[in-house]
Design an enzyme around this catalytic site. Structure first.
Site, short mmCIF file in Angstrom:
data_model
loop_
_atom_site.label_atom_id
_atom_site.label_comp_id
_atom_site.label_asym_id
_atom_site.label_seq_id
_atom_site.Cartn_x
_atom_site.Cartn_y
_atom_site.Cartn_z
N ARG A 1 -1.63 8.10 16.90
CA ARG A 1 -0.63 7.12 17.27
C ARG A 1 0.17 7.56 18.48
O ARG A 1 0.69 6.76 19.24
CB ARG A 1 0.31 6.89 16.10
CG ARG A 1 0.99 5.59 16.16
CD ARG A 1 2.30 5.64 15.42
NE ARG A 1 3.32 6.21 16.27
CZ ARG A 1 4.52 6.50 15.87
NH1 ARG A 1 4.85 6.33 14.61
NH2 ARG A 1 5.42 6.98 16.69
N GLU B 1 0.84 -1.20 0.00
CA GLU B 1 0.00 0.00 0.00
C GLU B 1 0.88 1.25 0.00
O GLU B 1 1.96 1.22 0.56
CB GLU B 1 -0.85 0.05 1.29
CG GLU B 1 -1.83 -1.07 1.46
CD GLU B 1 -2.39 -1.09 2.89
OE1 GLU B 1 -1.62 -1.35 3.84
OE2 GLU B 1 -3.58 -0.82 3.06
N LYS C 1 2.32 4.48 1.42
CA LYS C 1 2.42 4.98 2.79
C LYS C 1 2.07 6.46 2.75
O LYS C 1 2.83 7.27 2.23
CB LYS C 1 3.83 4.78 3.31
CG LYS C 1 4.01 5.22 4.74
CD LYS C 1 5.41 4.87 5.23
CE LYS C 1 5.66 5.31 6.67
NZ LYS C 1 4.75 6.23 7.28
N ARG D 1 -1.45 8.87 11.78
CA ARG D 1 -1.94 7.53 12.03
C ARG D 1 -2.96 7.60 13.15
O ARG D 1 -2.71 8.24 14.17
CB ARG D 1 -0.74 6.66 12.45
CG ARG D 1 -1.09 5.25 12.88
CD ARG D 1 -1.19 4.34 11.68
NE ARG D 1 -1.53 2.98 12.07
CZ ARG D 1 -0.65 2.03 12.40
NH1 ARG D 1 0.63 2.31 12.43
NH2 ARG D 1 -1.05 0.83 12.72
N LYS E 1 7.98 -0.79 6.61
CA LYS E 1 7.79 0.44 5.82
C LYS E 1 8.99 0.61 4.91
O LYS E 1 10.12 0.34 5.29
CB LYS E 1 7.56 1.66 6.71
CG LYS E 1 8.66 1.96 7.70
CD LYS E 1 8.26 3.19 8.51
CE LYS E 1 9.26 3.40 9.64
NZ LYS E 1 8.79 4.37 10.63
#
Ligand SMILES: [Zn+2]
Ligand SMILES: [Zn+2]
Lengths: 533, 332
Positions: free
Chosen positions: A247, A225, A227, A232, A398
């Site tokens: 987050r 996906e 980023k 977040r 990531k």
């Protein structure tokens, strides 16, 4: 052991394991009424500041019989007001025992006091404390306390002390709880867990991908996906209420008002994980716009219209009050797609796009150009992965684009604060504009301590002028700066704003004449805009 | 006419045609002490306290022309009466007193009033013009008593040793290192020295000073060291040399350690605010005791301290721009 002794132990080691031991030792030895407050303070709990710091300065100057200007100069050198006051006020006698509960209660009470009463209460503390205790009292009073232990480290110590899984501890201490209302018993008691309906799940975080990963991984086992560049967050609908958590484990429901209607649309017991981004006319807006909106105390109708937010969802953690986290990602993803289709949420919740590539090489081609898609790289998630707790290797990675870089000339320096007081560590950099150097970025992180000392010495010997705390230096040293975003800005002298600028390295090989130009930066901005339109 | 002025070479006495602690090569240089920002290379002739002579030879070479003098014994240079007096900073450190036609000037060099038990204690001199350093000329610099700090150092060493750690203590190789060594409790464990410290100790043996400790050599078996203390200059911090002493804890001994920020910047486990300079209280006492009507300030927070003195004591206080710098003491 009391809080002050614990702090001294934490402060006199740089090793994580020793810090954990210090905390567990404390938890075993400390007074029951103090323990949870200590945990709360270590995790960032602070009472509201009852007095203005300017008043504290005036009072301290009067007591110590030094002029206010000298106190201010001292503060400038020390870089921390609580420490400055402690150093000025410490008398020769021994300090009283540090009782955190009493101190926090007194500080909270002070909010109801008249200024004269406040002064009397604070001076009494200043008289009975010295050294570390006085410093800590001032820290709690001024409300900017950072102990130098991470939340994770406290969780680890708690988990050892309670013989409880870290993930469970993490879950219980998330969010805002009042340490005066709770106790170890209530907070960590199994049966009370269900009542914390406002709490998010601990976020599953990814590490940067290891280069060796690509040798063994088959791309068809992975969901890839973009980023996205946002915040977040988790959106929680439970018991008819809605909560949005970032987050950073901040409850941000009030900042993200557009999600409020979801509580009447989605069923109770829904928790979604995704990226909150600004979105208008079918495409993302610049991240900076959202940051500005969040920074406002009050959000006006205009802000809501100018910078509407959506969440791009990529995971569902709870559905109909059942924890979904152990199910494979592919199943969670199917469920998520169903939910987003079934309920009329399309103008608030988007589905994260899945990219399909034939090979990692093809994915890499997308990654290096990801910024043109308002993404900062790719997320790689194993199709059969559960939703784990915290930062874990293996199932999620990531894979970020390389930062943009620019070579700038050091033109101003300022000494740092706290850890870096007395040392010139805050730098301003310039690029060439015709024959002149225009400042375009400030940065301080990224150099080794050794380089910092070296450059500090250089600055002291190459100062051209002093303006208060700032020194201008001979424009000779060149540094490579990395940054994550660049945009036009009317608030900056150069007309350019960088996002997350940081020093990548000192280009000792480069003369100042070879640094970048303002035109180079403008070209970067234009290149990004063309790709957006 | 002023007895001491600043020119491009340093602090100059025109009447006597000599310099004190000059930073450029000159004919006659009076040297207050052996730190490298005060004792520089290239002078035709050096005059310093006799205990500074071996340091000068060690750092600048044996071929230098040096005259060692005693404390409190005046001599004349071109009609200016000159005498050296204890400054209490490090071994051999001196204040230099000049007297000419009834006017007395004192240059303190670096100094402290708190006795360190090693160097000759500071002696207060009356004067008209007082030139003082003010490295720690801010009220946040009020150091704990040295005896308290020595006790804390020994306690820390002991607890490290009990946990199987070596203890690395950083301090300037000339001055701080000897103070530490003179106060270590030898019953706790073995004492080792970084080469730079051992060199200074050996030089000081010539003038009758003896300090404990074994020089570390490259072939030394480091595995056998356990619970030992190692005294090293701050420049050894973060070097491969110190990494070989694992497992260890590091402590920095310096007045700068008074501030948490400086301590953390060094990323040492512990900081001891053990200083060879005056703290704020001592500076104030020294200025008062000098009885001087004119005070000049060098290295440190000179602008602030000058303003404070002028406001508080109504003395003429001015800043003298010099190249002295405590942070440079260990260089070269
Ligand atoms: Zn010195
Ligand atoms: Zn000096």
């Amino acid at each position: 052991m009391n809080f002050a002794t614990l702090f001294e132990r934490l402060d006199s080691t740089t090793k994580t394991s020793e810090k954990v031991t210090a905390i567990t030792d404390y938890l075993h030895a400390a007074d029951e009424t103090e323990k949870l407050l200590t945990v709360a303070v270590l995790m960032g709990y602070k009472p509201k500041r009852p007095v203005k710091t300017t008043e504290l300065r005036v009072w301290a100057a009067e007591i110590t019989e030094i002029p206010l200007w000298l106190l201010e100069e001292s503060y400038y050198v020390v870089g921390d007001l609580a420490e400055t006051l402690a150093l000025l006020l410490t008398a020769d006698h021994a300090s009283d025992v540090f009782k955190l509960r009493a101190i926090l209660q007194d500080i909270m009470m002070m909010q109801t006091y008249s200024p004269a009463q406040q002064r009397r209460a604070i001076e009494a503390y200043w008289k009975k404390f010295g050294g570390t205790s006085l410093f800590l009292f001032n820290k709690l009073l001024t409300g900017n306390f950072r102990v130098g232990v991470s939340r994770k480290l406290v969780v680890r110590a708690l988990s050892e002390y309670l013989a409880m899984e870290e993930a469970v501890v993490e879950h219980r201490v998330m969010g805002k709880w009042d340490p005066f209302e709770e106790s170890f018993n209530t907070l960590f008691h199994q049966q009370l867990l269900e009542e914390k309906h406002f709490l998010p799940y601990p976020f599953f975080l990814a590490y940067p991908v290891d280069p060796v990963f690509f040798d063994g991984a088959a791309i068809e086992d992975w969901i890839v996906e973009p980023k996205l560049d946002g915040i977040r967050g988790q959106i929680i609908v439970r018991q008819g209420e809605l909560f949005v958590w970032s987050r950073g484990e901040d409850l941000m429901t009030e900042k993200f008002v557009e999600f409020d209607e979801l509580k009447t649309i989605l069923p109770d017991g829904t928790v979604l994980d995704g990226e909150i981004i600004p979105w208008k006319n079918g495409r993302p807006l610049d991240f900076q716009l959202m940051q500005t909106r969040i920074g406002r105390k009050k959000i006006s109708r205009r802000h809501l219209e100018d910078v509407p937010l959506v969440m791009v969802c990529y995971d569902i953690l709870e559905w109909k009050s059942i924890d979904q986290r152990d199910r494979p990602l592919l199943e969670r993803r199917e469920l998520l797609e169903q939910v987003l289709q079934t309920y009329p949420v399309e103008n608030r919740l988007k589905l994260s796009e899945i990219k399909t590539f034939d090979s990692w090489e093809a994915a890499d081609l997308f990654r290096v150009e990801a910024r043109q898609q308002q993404a900062e790289g790719l997320m790689l998630k194993r199709k059969d992965s559960p939703y784990e707790v915290g930062r874990k290797r293996g199932n999620w990675w990531k894979w970020k684009t390389d930062p943009m870089t620019v070579d700038g000339v050091l033109i101003y320096a300022q000494s740092g604060h706290g850890r870096r007081a007395n040392l010139f560590t805050d730098y301003t950099f310039a690029v060439w504009d015709g024959g002149a150097l225009v400042p375009f970025a400030k940065a301080y992180s990224g150099l080794t301590d050794k380089e910092l000392l070296q450059i500090d010495q250089w600055i002291k010997r190459n100062t051209v002028e002093k303006f208060g705390p700032v020194r201008s230096v001979r424009p000779e040293l060149v540094f490579e700066l990395a940054f994550e975003g660049i945009s036009l800005s009317s608030r900056h002298k150069s007309g350019i704003a960088l996002r997350f600028p940081r020093i990548l390295r000192w280009r000792e090989d480069k003369p100042a004449a070879e640094a970048n130009t303002k035109q180079d930066l403008l070209d970067l901005i234009n290149a990004r805009h063309e790709s957006n339109s | 006419m002023a007895l001491l002025t600043i020119n491009e070479n340093g602090l100059y006495c025109k009447q006597g045609d000599f310099y004190i602690d000059p930073w450029r090569p000159v004919k006659v240089a009076l040297i207050t002490h052996g730190h490298s920002d005060h004792m520089r290379w290239g002078m035709k002739h050096y005059i310093c306290h006799q205990h500074t002579v071996p340091i000068l030879r060690l750092r600048l070479g044996i071929e230098q022309s040096v005259q060692g003098v005693e404390y409190g014994e005046p001599f004349e240079i071109n009609g200016v009466s000159v005498s050296f007096h204890p400054a209490g900073h490090i071994i051999g450190s001196s204040q230099i007193r000049l007297s000419y036609r009834g006017e007395v000037w004192v240059f303190t060099g670096d100094y402290k009033m708190e006795p360190d038990g090693v160097s000759a204690p500071f002696e207060s001199l009356l004067c008209d013009h007082f030139i003082s350093e003010c490295t720690f000329g801010l009220p946040v610099y009020r150091f704990p008593r040295a005896t308290v700090l020595y006790q804390a150092i020994n306690d820390w060493w002991k607890s490290n040793a009990q946990q199987g750690y070596n203890t690395v203590l950083y301090g300037y190789s000339l001055g701080k290192a000897q103070n530490i060594l003179a106060h270590l409790d030898k019953s706790i464990g073995d004492i080792y020295l970084h080469g730079a410290v051992a060199n200074v100790n050996e030089a000081l043996e010539e003038v009758g000073f003896h300090f404990p400790g074994v020089r570390m050599t490259t072939d030394m078996d480091r595995q056998s060291m356990e619970g030992a203390v190692i005294v090293a200059p701050p420049s050894a911090n973060n070097t491969p040399w110190v990494k070989k002493l694992k497992p260890y804890r590091e402590g920095m001994c310096s007045g700068w350690m008074q501030l948490r920020g400086s301590r953390r910047r060094r990323s040492v486990d512990k900081g001891f605010a053990l200083s060879d300079h005056c703290d704020w209280n001592q500076l104030n006492i020294a200025v008062e005791q000098s009885g001087a009507s004119h005070v000049y300030l060098t290295h440190g927070y000179e602008v602030n301290f000058a303003r404070w003195l002028a406001e508080r004591y109504q003395v003429e206080a001015a800043v003298l721009k010099t190249l002295y710098n405590d942070e440079m003491e260990e260089e070269g």
